[in-house]
Write a protein that holds these residues in place. Structure first.
Motif, mmCIF file in Angstrom:
data_model
loop_
_atom_site.group_PDB
_atom_site.id
_atom_site.type_symbol
_atom_site.label_atom_id
_atom_site.label_comp_id
_atom_site.label_asym_id
_atom_site.label_seq_id
_atom_site.Cartn_x
_atom_site.Cartn_y
_atom_site.Cartn_z
ATOM 1 N N ARG A 27 60.587 41.607 25.282
ATOM 2 C CA ARG A 27 62.117 41.207 25.980
ATOM 3 C C ARG A 27 62.339 42.436 26.855
ATOM 4 N NH1 ARG A 27 64.239 36.884 24.311
ATOM 5 N NH2 ARG A 27 63.672 35.943 22.653
ATOM 6 N N PRO A 32 64.999 38.073 31.933
ATOM 7 C CA PRO A 32 65.211 36.948 31.298
ATOM 8 C C PRO A 32 64.940 35.646 31.888
ATOM 9 C CG PRO A 32 67.067 38.476 31.232
ATOM 10 C CD PRO A 32 66.036 39.025 31.988
ATOM 11 N N ARG A 49 60.468 32.921 29.628
ATOM 12 C CA ARG A 49 60.206 34.169 28.791
ATOM 13 C C ARG A 49 60.125 33.900 27.270
ATOM 14 N NH1 ARG A 49 64.592 38.692 28.418
ATOM 15 N NH2 ARG A 49 65.639 37.126 27.067
ATOM 16 N N ASP A 50 61.241 33.293 26.977
ATOM 17 C CA ASP A 50 61.665 33.080 25.407
ATOM 18 C C ASP A 50 60.110 31.997 24.803
ATOM 19 O OD1 ASP A 50 63.647 34.503 25.554
ATOM 20 O OD2 ASP A 50 65.116 32.752 25.772
#
Length: 119
Positions: A27, A32, A49-50
């Protein structure tokens, strides 16, 4: 710290984050809104990204005594934009990653990753 040193630190954070399934490190390394793109099982895989971090965490950590492979083959910097070519290993496979970084509020962040999995 020079821009090249700061970029190298982000790349180390990224590789260690992948090797040891370290969500916080990943992270910190990725913007983001970053995109992660490559060919997977004969189709293009686009992750945000997540989703990418979730996949890394699901794969799990390498043993703690592991020294992750990381060969930075190129760093090019133009103002607040940079490109890095790095060879690394993840989940038992070798990859070449092309990372695009942008300096945002004084910090270098990976905004895009295009990867190739070696056979």
């Amino acid at each position: 710290m020079s821009d090249e040193q700061a970029i190298s630190a982000v790349v180390h954070l990224y590789v260690d984050g992948m090797a040891f399934a370290n969500e916080a490190a990943l992270r910190k390394a990725f913007h983001p809104n970053a995109s992660i793109v490559g060919n997977y099982e004969d189709s293009v895989e686009w992750l945000d990204r997540d989703a990418f971090i979730a996949a890394v965490v699901t794969e799990g950590s390498a043993p703690p005594e592991t020294q992750p492979l990381m060969e930075v083959e190129m760093i090019h910097i133009t103002g607040d934009a940079a490109s890095v070519k790095v060879v690394d290993e993840f989940g038992g496979s070798r990859y070449t990653d092309y990372l695009s970084l942008l300096k945002v509020d004084g910090r270098w962040l990976i905004v895009n990753k295009v990867w190739h999995r070696h056979a």
